[in-house]
Motif scaffolding. Structure first.
Motif, mmCIF file in Angstrom:
data_model
loop_
_atom_site.group_PDB
_atom_site.id
_atom_site.type_symbol
_atom_site.label_atom_id
_atom_site.label_comp_id
_atom_site.label_asym_id
_atom_site.label_seq_id
_atom_site.Cartn_x
_atom_site.Cartn_y
_atom_site.Cartn_z
ATOM 1 N N CYS A 1 88.036 17.850 -52.693
ATOM 2 C CA CYS A 1 89.114 17.588 -51.730
ATOM 3 C C CYS A 1 89.244 18.654 -50.651
ATOM 4 C CB CYS A 1 90.433 17.464 -52.477
ATOM 5 S SG CYS A 1 90.371 16.201 -53.761
ATOM 6 N N MET A 2 89.407 19.893 -51.043
ATOM 7 C CA MET A 2 89.601 21.003 -50.101
ATOM 8 C C MET A 2 90.819 20.770 -49.199
ATOM 9 S SD MET A 2 85.606 21.504 -48.988
ATOM 10 C CE MET A 2 85.379 19.733 -48.772
ATOM 11 N N ASN A 3 91.777 19.991 -49.683
ATOM 12 C CA ASN A 3 92.980 19.694 -48.907
ATOM 13 C C ASN A 3 94.147 19.449 -49.871
ATOM 14 O OD1 ASN A 3 95.052 18.591 -47.352
ATOM 15 N ND2 ASN A 3 93.660 17.473 -46.020
ATOM 16 N N PRO A 4 94.925 20.491 -50.182
ATOM 17 C CA PRO A 4 96.027 20.337 -51.140
ATOM 18 C C PRO A 4 97.052 19.284 -50.747
ATOM 19 C CG PRO A 4 95.556 22.656 -50.743
ATOM 20 C CD PRO A 4 94.757 21.888 -49.741
ATOM 21 N N ALA A 5 97.312 19.126 -49.448
ATOM 22 C CA ALA A 5 98.329 18.161 -49.013
ATOM 23 C C ALA A 5 97.911 16.733 -49.320
ATOM 24 C CB ALA A 5 98.599 18.325 -47.514
ATOM 25 N N ALA A 6 96.646 16.384 -49.007
ATOM 26 C CA ALA A 6 96.156 15.038 -49.269
ATOM 27 C C ALA A 6 96.148 14.734 -50.762
ATOM 28 C CB ALA A 6 94.749 14.865 -48.690
ATOM 29 N N VAL A 7 95.722 15.705 -51.572
ATOM 30 C CA VAL A 7 95.716 15.509 -53.030
ATOM 31 C C VAL A 7 97.145 15.354 -53.548
ATOM 32 C CG1 VAL A 7 94.956 16.464 -55.233
ATOM 33 C CG2 VAL A 7 93.642 16.922 -53.191
ATOM 34 N N HIS B 1 89.671 24.756 -66.056
ATOM 35 C CA HIS B 1 89.132 26.029 -65.578
ATOM 36 C C HIS B 1 87.941 25.817 -64.645
ATOM 37 C CE1 HIS B 1 91.838 28.043 -68.292
ATOM 38 N NE2 HIS B 1 91.359 27.353 -69.321
ATOM 39 N N ARG B 2 87.042 24.947 -65.041
ATOM 40 C CA ARG B 2 85.907 24.642 -64.161
ATOM 41 C C ARG B 2 86.383 23.909 -62.901
ATOM 42 N NH1 ARG B 2 81.151 21.791 -67.311
ATOM 43 N NH2 ARG B 2 82.884 20.767 -68.397
ATOM 44 N N GLY B 3 87.424 23.103 -63.049
ATOM 45 C CA GLY B 3 87.989 22.430 -61.883
ATOM 46 C C GLY B 3 88.557 23.428 -60.888
ATOM 47 N N ALA B 4 89.269 24.439 -61.397
ATOM 48 C CA ALA B 4 89.838 25.465 -60.523
ATOM 49 C C ALA B 4 88.738 26.260 -59.832
ATOM 50 C CB ALA B 4 90.738 26.391 -61.332
ATOM 51 N N LEU B 5 87.684 26.582 -60.573
ATOM 52 C CA LEU B 5 86.551 27.307 -59.976
ATOM 53 C C LEU B 5 85.870 26.465 -58.898
ATOM 54 C CD1 LEU B 5 84.933 29.005 -63.115
ATOM 55 C CD2 LEU B 5 86.029 30.156 -61.190
ATOM 56 N N THR B 6 85.723 25.174 -59.171
ATOM 57 C CA THR B 6 85.067 24.281 -58.204
ATOM 58 C C THR B 6 85.856 24.184 -56.918
ATOM 59 O OG1 THR B 6 84.087 22.968 -59.990
ATOM 60 C CG2 THR B 6 84.201 21.949 -57.818
ATOM 61 N N GLU B 7 87.151 23.863 -57.025
ATOM 62 C CA GLU B 7 87.976 23.737 -55.821
ATOM 63 C C GLU B 7 88.128 25.081 -55.105
ATOM 64 O OE1 GLU B 7 89.657 21.259 -54.017
ATOM 65 O OE2 GLU B 7 88.262 19.998 -55.130
ATOM 66 N N GLY B 8 88.175 26.152 -55.893
ATOM 67 C CA GLY B 8 88.260 27.482 -55.288
ATOM 68 C C GLY B 8 87.005 27.814 -54.491
ATOM 69 N N PHE B 9 85.844 27.501 -55.052
ATOM 70 C CA PHE B 9 84.581 27.761 -54.343
ATOM 71 C C PHE B 9 84.484 26.927 -53.068
ATOM 72 C CE2 PHE B 9 80.291 26.125 -53.518
ATOM 73 C CZ PHE B 9 79.661 27.303 -53.132
ATOM 74 N N LEU B 10 84.836 25.648 -53.163
ATOM 75 C CA LEU B 10 84.765 24.775 -51.988
ATOM 76 C C LEU B 10 85.709 25.259 -50.892
ATOM 77 C CD1 LEU B 10 84.706 21.265 -53.745
ATOM 78 C CD2 LEU B 10 82.763 22.550 -52.833
ATOM 79 N N ALA B 11 86.931 25.636 -51.279
ATOM 80 C CA ALA B 11 87.906 26.127 -50.297
ATOM 81 C C ALA B 11 87.426 27.432 -49.673
ATOM 82 C CB ALA B 11 89.268 26.322 -50.967
ATOM 83 N N SER C 1 81.225 22.289 -38.567
ATOM 84 C CA SER C 1 82.339 22.185 -39.508
ATOM 85 C C SER C 1 82.331 20.847 -40.242
ATOM 86 C CB SER C 1 83.655 22.370 -38.754
ATOM 87 O OG SER C 1 84.759 22.163 -39.608
ATOM 88 N N SER C 2 82.084 19.758 -39.510
ATOM 89 C CA SER C 2 82.108 18.418 -40.108
ATOM 90 C C SER C 2 80.980 18.239 -41.121
ATOM 91 C CB SER C 2 81.991 17.355 -39.019
ATOM 92 O OG SER C 2 83.052 17.453 -38.105
ATOM 93 N N VAL C 3 79.775 18.647 -40.749
ATOM 94 C CA VAL C 3 78.639 18.529 -41.667
ATOM 95 C C VAL C 3 78.860 19.391 -42.907
ATOM 96 C CG1 VAL C 3 76.176 18.994 -41.950
ATOM 97 C CG2 VAL C 3 77.004 17.933 -39.844
ATOM 98 N N SER C 4 79.419 20.581 -42.717
ATOM 99 C CA SER C 4 79.705 21.471 -43.849
ATOM 100 C C SER C 4 80.723 20.846 -44.791
ATOM 101 C CB SER C 4 80.237 22.820 -43.340
ATOM 102 O OG SER C 4 79.318 23.438 -42.495
ATOM 103 N N LYS C 5 81.786 20.261 -44.232
ATOM 104 C CA LYS C 5 82.820 19.636 -45.066
ATOM 105 C C LYS C 5 82.280 18.448 -45.844
ATOM 106 C CE LYS C 5 86.749 21.004 -42.191
ATOM 107 N NZ LYS C 5 87.762 20.566 -41.214
ATOM 108 N N VAL C 6 81.471 17.621 -45.183
ATOM 109 C CA VAL C 6 80.886 16.463 -45.870
ATOM 110 C C VAL C 6 79.960 16.921 -46.991
ATOM 111 C CG1 VAL C 6 79.302 14.521 -45.609
ATOM 112 C CG2 VAL C 6 81.105 14.880 -43.927
ATOM 113 N N THR C 7 79.155 17.948 -46.726
ATOM 114 C CA THR C 7 78.237 18.475 -47.748
ATOM 115 C C THR C 7 78.999 19.023 -48.941
ATOM 116 O OG1 THR C 7 76.646 19.059 -46.018
ATOM 117 C CG2 THR C 7 76.361 20.104 -48.173
ATOM 118 N N LEU C 8 80.024 19.823 -48.682
ATOM 119 C CA LEU C 8 80.824 20.395 -49.769
ATOM 120 C C LEU C 8 81.574 19.307 -50.528
ATOM 121 C CD1 LEU C 8 82.207 23.539 -47.899
ATOM 122 C CD2 LEU C 8 80.572 23.533 -49.794
ATOM 123 N N HIS C 9 82.037 18.290 -49.808
ATOM 124 C CA HIS C 9 82.722 17.173 -50.466
ATOM 125 C C HIS C 9 81.779 16.452 -51.438
ATOM 126 C CE1 HIS C 9 85.088 13.573 -51.154
ATOM 127 N NE2 HIS C 9 84.057 12.846 -50.743
#
Length: 236
Positions: free
Chosen positions: A177-183, A124-134, A159-167
């Motif tokens: 991850c913020m990338n379902p295909a890669a995961v 549940h916390r994992g879903a919230l985390t990935e949902g927030f990042l996405a 965009s790049s700095v934001s993605k690295v920070t969120l990662h």
């Protein structure tokens, strides 16, 4: 022909994306031998930003080729029904297949590299985390496309700095991850790509977050545009 070209671009770029992340880690951890030292983390962040500039350039020269299903989904929702079907039914599967192919080749070439991001907290916390990042990255991407429509460097930098920070924020929890295909590529290699944890955390939560982000962005931006148009007409 343009549609087939875009599908091929999605496949190749997704394949290259999973490889690029692995090669950066190999360079920092094995060649430089910095491991988890602060200097190693800094170098990895810098290389990740440079890498994202490269992929943004690839997206530009391929006229829309992408490695992230969330970007395709956000664009598909904003378009007509045929573009939605093409994005969801063809482009996203092409990205997934490209990622799976890339990861399979990575594991055959570097068997010691590991098996990708894993869920380190409850589902549940994992879903919230990935949902927030996405949600955050989709809102940022939509905002950049609207506010800075012509500046490639500025948009890519933010965009790049934001993605690295969120990662970094989510890396110890879900992999950030913020990338379902890669995961999916890594999960398929492990054999857990159809588990409840994978589907809920890395697919369902980010997709719902993307839908919510697009809806909220439309809700906020449209009234602002109408207000500006009304103000302009009154001044005339």
């Amino acid at each position: 022909m343009a549609a087939i070209s875009l599908l091929v671009s999605d496949f190749i770029i997704s394949f290259m994306w999973v490889w690029s992340g692995t090669l950066i880690k190999i360079f920092v951890y094995k060649i430089l031998g910095l491991g988890h030292e602060p200097s190693g983390e800094v170098i990895q962040c810098v290389l990740s930003i440079i890498n994202m500039f490269f992929f943004a350039f690839l997206g530009k020269i391929t006229e829309g080729g992408a490695y992230n299903p969330l970007n395709v989904l956000a664009s598909a929702i904003s378009g007509n029904f045929s573009s939605f079907l093409f994005g969801v039914g063809a482009r996203i599967p092409s990205q997934v297949i490209g990622s799976i192919t890339g990861v399979k080749l990575i594991i055959e070439t570097f068997p010691e590299i590991g098996l990708g991001p894993r869920l380190n907290i409850d589902i549940h916390r994992g879903a919230l985390t990935e949902g927030f990042l996405a949600f955050a990255i989709v809102i940022i991407s939509l905002g950049l496309a609207t506010k800075i429509p012509g500046s490639f460097f500025m948009k890519t930098w933010i965009s790049s700095v934001s993605k690295v920070t969120l990662h970094i924020l989510g890396s110890d929890l879900t992999g950030g991850c913020m990338n379902p295909a890669a995961v999916m590529g890594w999960a398929y290699a492990r054999g857990d790509h159809i588990t409840k944890e994978h589907v809920l955390v890395y697919w369902l939560a980010p997709i719902e977050a993307t839908l919510l982000a697009v809806w909220i962005f439309r809700l906020l931006v449209r009234p602002m545009k109408e207000e500006k148009a009304n103000t302009k007409s009154k001044s005339e």
